[in-house]
Design an enzyme around this catalytic site. Sequence first.
Site, mmCIF file in Angstrom:
data_model
loop_
_atom_site.group_PDB
_atom_site.id
_atom_site.type_symbol
_atom_site.label_atom_id
_atom_site.label_comp_id
_atom_site.label_asym_id
_atom_site.label_seq_id
_atom_site.Cartn_x
_atom_site.Cartn_y
_atom_site.Cartn_z
ATOM 1 N N LEU A 21 0.806 -1.216 0.000
ATOM 2 C CA LEU A 21 0.000 0.000 0.000
ATOM 3 C C LEU A 21 0.841 1.268 0.000
ATOM 4 O O LEU A 21 0.411 2.296 -0.510
ATOM 5 C CB LEU A 21 -0.929 0.014 1.227
ATOM 6 C CG LEU A 21 -2.022 -1.059 1.266
ATOM 7 C CD1 LEU A 21 -2.807 -0.969 2.561
ATOM 8 C CD2 LEU A 21 -2.958 -0.910 0.076
ATOM 9 N N GLY A 22 2.026 1.211 0.577
ATOM 10 C CA GLY A 22 2.849 2.418 0.625
ATOM 11 C C GLY A 22 4.138 2.161 1.359
ATOM 12 O O GLY A 22 4.357 1.108 1.970
ATOM 13 N N GLY A 24 7.101 4.373 3.829
ATOM 14 C CA GLY A 24 7.456 5.608 4.524
ATOM 15 C C GLY A 24 8.797 5.477 5.199
ATOM 16 O O GLY A 24 9.535 4.505 5.002
ATOM 17 N N GLY A 25 9.105 6.462 6.031
ATOM 18 C CA GLY A 25 10.407 6.479 6.667
ATOM 19 C C GLY A 25 10.596 5.397 7.717
ATOM 20 O O GLY A 25 11.719 5.111 8.124
ATOM 21 N N PHE A 26 9.509 4.759 8.157
ATOM 22 C CA PHE A 26 9.625 3.754 9.207
ATOM 23 C C PHE A 26 9.229 2.365 8.711
ATOM 24 O O PHE A 26 9.134 1.441 9.497
ATOM 25 C CB PHE A 26 8.756 4.139 10.406
ATOM 26 C CG PHE A 26 9.211 5.397 11.069
ATOM 27 C CD1 PHE A 26 10.159 5.364 12.061
ATOM 28 C CD2 PHE A 26 8.705 6.633 10.678
ATOM 29 C CE1 PHE A 26 10.596 6.528 12.670
ATOM 30 C CE2 PHE A 26 9.138 7.795 11.286
ATOM 31 C CZ PHE A 26 10.087 7.736 12.286
ATOM 32 N N GLY A 27 9.011 2.193 7.431
ATOM 33 C CA GLY A 27 8.723 0.857 6.916
ATOM 34 C C GLY A 27 7.635 0.875 5.863
ATOM 35 O O GLY A 27 7.190 1.926 5.401
ATOM 36 N N THR A 29 3.810 -0.671 4.285
ATOM 37 C CA THR A 29 2.463 -1.075 4.673
ATOM 38 C C THR A 29 1.898 -1.956 3.568
ATOM 39 O O THR A 29 1.964 -1.601 2.390
ATOM 40 C CB THR A 29 1.556 0.139 4.905
ATOM 41 O OG1 THR A 29 2.132 0.975 5.918
ATOM 42 C CG2 THR A 29 0.178 -0.304 5.351
ATOM 43 N N ASP A 145 0.980 13.305 15.229
ATOM 44 C CA ASP A 145 1.271 13.367 13.786
ATOM 45 C C ASP A 145 -0.004 13.590 12.976
ATOM 46 O O ASP A 145 -0.235 12.920 11.970
ATOM 47 C CB ASP A 145 1.960 12.076 13.345
ATOM 48 C CG ASP A 145 2.732 12.261 12.039
ATOM 49 O OD1 ASP A 145 2.916 13.418 11.621
ATOM 50 O OD2 ASP A 145 3.136 11.260 11.439
#
Length: 633
Positions: A21-22, A24-27, A29, A145
């Site tokens: 799905l996407g 980001g900076g932390f992993g 999804t 956030d």
Amino acid sequence: MHPTLIPGTTLQNRYRVLQELGYGGFGRTYLAEDLGRFNERCAVKELEPQQGDQFSDKALQLFQREAAILYSIEHPQIPKFQAIFEENQRLFLVQDYIDGTTYRELLNQRLQQGMAFSEAEVRQFLQQMLPVLAHIHSKGIIHRDISPDNVMQRRTDHLPVLIDFGVVKEVVTRIQPPGPHSQATSVGKLGYAPSEQMQSGRAYPSSDLYALAVTAIVLLTGKEPQEIFDDVNLSWNLPNTLSPGLLQVLQRATSYRPGDRYQSVSEMAQALGSVGTVQGQPVTPPPPSQVRTVAVGRQYQPTQVGAAPRTPPTYAAPVPAVEPTSVWENPWAVAVIGGALALLAGLGGWTVVSLLNRTPEPTPVPSPEISIAPIPEPTAEPTPEPSPETSPVEYDQNLAISPGEDRTVTGSLRRNETINYRFNATEGQVLLARMQGEGVLLTVLNAQGQPVERSAQRVLNWQGTLPADGEYTLQLRPVQGLEQSDYELEVSLSAQPDPQPSVEPQPEPSVEPPVEVPEPEPEPEPNPNPAPDVTEQRVQIPPGQTSVQVSGQVNENRTRRYVINVQEGQVLALDLPTVSGPVTLDVRFPNGELIPDASRVLSWQGQLPTSGDYLVDVSSPRPSNYVLRVSAE
């Protein structure tokens, strides 16, 4: 960095990956199917360490505790946290999947059409989001956030759903291993998070309200925060087309100093609720230092739009009439008028004196009609706490242990949590697992998820030979009735014992036939296994207590027997919280018969069928010290 999971990959024999799905900076999804819930769709997030290939044991424990906080959140506008697990040195988090569109994507669609969100839409957005923040703030959780990227409009009911809690990102940041290239990472999006959060990492409820107000401003203007924030005057350039009430709410919520903002969701919701109409009249929200505005007077009658203006009435000019002869020219008329005036003056004077001497009756004063503007208070919908029986949470963690090694792991479990420590072993290896603490019990499971034997279920200690090759699990669960318990698990794995070497028979030497000599009487050989000496002691539980502890020493020639008098129907519980060797228990009925499943155990619990003196034997094949705890309820 680990490679991306391909569609069709199954994690934990339960979560089948459908697509990414996407990232980001932390992993990453992934969209996945939960095979254990009739293929229900869920979101699986892989959390990647910024340095190294895996998280440390301490980092995993920290993350598990924070994950338990997320599990406590139960709100229809927040994705439900389901589980956390580790597989192949990769850490995963499972949440409900939300079918919808982020407000960032909705805003981009509006901007392509040359427009943004209207004031009415933004006001409704704020009113729908404030109860969500009230719920998480009541649990001591700050989101950290909030932005258009982290709020989704759900397709089914068009309600905003709050996603991607910053507490997860903060934990991933905190557990990074220190190194020469490590950098301090703040949680929050630049422009949306207030300055104190970005600079020092501190966050308060007002920090979430700040980010929510900035999100509303971006939806109204279609511009990013950097474009409309005046960093010289530390203020926001808001549209002058906004109503004065909403303008004041947004200005105060985005104040630079935390003390100047709304300090709670309720305070902001009250101010936002007063930005509306009262019986058709616009109402301006009160300043923070003033009381609520009350409208007094009759109802306002609005002017019909498009109606013609009212024409003032016209009057015809009076026609002058012929004046009669003046009455003052007649003397008789003057006399009559003078007498009448004198009589009226006398009557008037008498009337005034009478009224002055009379006690006046109170006259009721009509009170003005008061119409109070209803101001909705944001109350989060009551959400029941998850029941331990219906909504458990289970953690999985690999336990790296080799034959001849000892491992100790510590942690904490809440009442609805279970943690599984998995390890590989071979047939014949000897496992020793011991719990330090009183609130958590362990079960030793085989590869099929079944206890390896009856005495290995819900005990404090277990020692035995593993029956087959494969994966074994040490399953830890808290004692029923405790809200939270700390534990320390000691594990050791012994190598498979070497087989005894075979001794080849030696040929007997040839000898001369012996001279027959009368043999002496054989002396009785000593018993290689003499019966151990049994020392008996009666144990009584003092009045007002439910348990008692006794201690002693045992060895291969000495057994301690405790006599405990209990009544029919009572629950007798026995365990060894402290031992210094391979100490075991044998529990017998009053007639001396051994209780089934109560032989050579480390702990035992059961409801007694008859009254009498029950016997508990404590033994060990070598010198050992022990502490025995006896409970009867």
